[in-house]
Design a protein around this motif. Structure first.
Motif: not given
Length: 490
Positions: A254-255, A262-264, A368-369, A374-375
């Motif tokens: 499940r996404d 899309e953040l790393q 958030k990134g 990612l942060t």
């Protein structure tokens, strides 16, 4: 029973386990099975209750009171025979099953239930130790052949039953090792993979053939699951074999498609767990996702989420937080309302004991990134209220409850929506509303002639013990279809 007053005299005894500080240093199992004397005492707690609800609560209908009594009498060999009569792989369920049988134990009405899972664990480990687990080679071959697609617990159980009935069975697995989600979904600290390996060796002696790194479908679809896979088409299987069983796992996760997806640093849980299992097996993964020194957030409060917690801590995570969308369940269920059914209550796993901050009623609004990495997570608290019109529970965000959580890694552990659709497409199998192969539990047949479906492929995401049940029952249906009748148990 051997000791009818045992439940009054003895308390439930938990299996011993290595201390968290020590077990975090390795990926080996850390739970020890009961000693003979401890198992005997725990078997004595079985009540001779008259109606053993544990039997029907167990998906494979384990004959629990019988082997409890045999363990009490220290007749271990017969206890193993009784256990194997309903369960092909008790070393799997004795380690990873949540034990719905214990929730249904009559003693659980007002006391701690019989330690059924721990007794099962002790029986099968003793069976292997004493050399009692031997191949059951059929005396007569039927001349019929069956292909089994998928080597998880359902496929393995189905294959073993059919081989013992005298059929020539070949198991096809797209991964490089046999075991399905047992191999690459369950961490080694919960179940070491040597348990799978020795069952595979037993099954090979019983006549089962295994073909790994083989995708059933087109070469184009195979490329989506890795490099170097050989392919075989459903048409080839249907031409070469007298029957085909599709028994793959529910692998489509499940996404959570929200801003910042899309953040790393945003990953599916199973990708993370699979990588670590491969490393433990000796593979070299230059691009492995690791939690070492990172702030980890796990979204999802089930077993897969717990496995991410345990793995992250072993990799040396700086911190681990686990969020659950649903409200926090009670620490103790209302047994008058729930028994003998599986209750909703707070469950703290061994991984949680090793270190984790848990929070409930939390939804993630965005990621958030900075510079593509990612942060943090933007989250909010939610409440669940009953909709007066429909009677269903509805989630509402609590006003003013938005908060941020720092994170370097986030893992989606929110369950699985369906089996691999490419496989079902290739076979042309009809699907139900959830994307599973459409087949009933009377004969496990799909709309395609010669094609049967079992396990997660048919019922959707479920337990290992349910997969074993479906594999066994499907094998009986296949045998009856091939031979006109069957002696295989359902």
């Amino acid at each position: 029973m051997g000791k009818v007053t045992g439940f009054l005299e003895f308390q439930r005894l938990q299996e011993a386990a290595e201390a968290p500080a020590n077990r975090l240093k390795h990926y080996k199992e850390f739970v020890l099975h009961l000693t003979d004397d401890q198992a005997r005492q725990q078997g004595a707690r079985c009540m001779d209750c008259g109606i053993p609800f544990c039997n029907t609560a167990c998906p494979v209908n384990n004959i629990i009171p019988d082997w409890n009594d045999l363990v009490y009498r220290q007749d271990w060999s017969r206890a193993l025979d009784v256990l194997h009569s309903t369960n092909n792989f008790p070393e799997f369920t004795g380690r990873v099953c949540p034990a719905p049988c214990e929730a249904a134990c009559t003693l659980n009405i007002n006391d701690a239930p019989v330690g059924i899972k721990s007794i099962e664990h002790a029986i099968i480990d003793k069976g292997w130790q004493e050399g009692w687990v031997k191949p059951q080679v059929p005396r007569i071959k039927t001349g019929k052949s069956v292909a089994v697609v998928g080597s998880g617990p359902s496929g393995l159980a189905c294959a073993q039953q059919l081989a013992r009935a005298g059929h020539a069975v070949t198991v096809f697995e797209k991964s490089d090792r046999i075991g399905g989600l047992l191999r690459y979904g369950i961490p080694d600290f919960k179940m070491e993979k040597s348990h799978i390996d020795r069952r595979v060796s037993q099954m090979e002696l019983e006549g089962v053939a295994f073909r790994t790194s083989t995708f059933v479908g087109s070469a184009e679809d195979a490329a989506l699951f890795g490099q170097g896979l050989s392919t075989v088409t459903p048409a080839q299987l249907e031409a070469e074999f007298d029957a085909v069983v599709i028994a793959g796992g529910s692998e489509a996760p499940r996404d959570l498609n929200i801003p910042g997806r899309e953040l790393q640093g945003v990953h599916f849980a199973m990708d993370f767990l699979r990588q670590q299992n491969k490393v433990v097996a000796g593979d070299k993964l230059p691009g492995q996702t690791t939690a070492a020194g990172k702030k980890v957030v796990v979204i999802g409060g089930g077993d897969t989420g717990s496995d991410c917690v345990g793995t992250s801590n072993r990799q040396g995570a700086k911190s681990v937080v686990q969020f659950e969308l649903m409200p926090q369940p009670p620490e103790v269920e209302n047994r008058e309302l729930t028994w003998p059914y599986w209750p909703a209550r707070l469950r703290t796993s061994s991984s949680h004991e090793e270190g984790c901050d848990r929070d409930w009623g939390v939804t993630t609004k965005s990621f958030k990134g900075k510079n593509g990495k990612l942060t943090a997570l933007e989250c909010a608290r939610v409440e669940w209220v009953r909709d007066e019109a429909t009677g269903q529970m509805k989630m509402n965000e609590i006003e003013g409850s938005v908060f941020d959580v720092p994170a370097d890694l986030v893992f989606f552990a929110m369950g699985f929506v369906s089996p691999v659709q490419k496989v079902l497409d290739a076979f042309g199998v009809e699907r139900d509303g959830r994307g599973n192969a459409r087949a009933n539990t009377d004969d496990y047949r799909t709309n395609r002639d010669k094609v049967f479906a079992a396990g997660d492929m048919r019922r959707g995401q479920s337990l290992v013990v349910w997969a074993i049940r479906e594999g066994r029952q499907c094998a009986a249906s296949v045998d009856a279809w091939l031979m006109g009748s069957t002696t295989l148990p359902r």
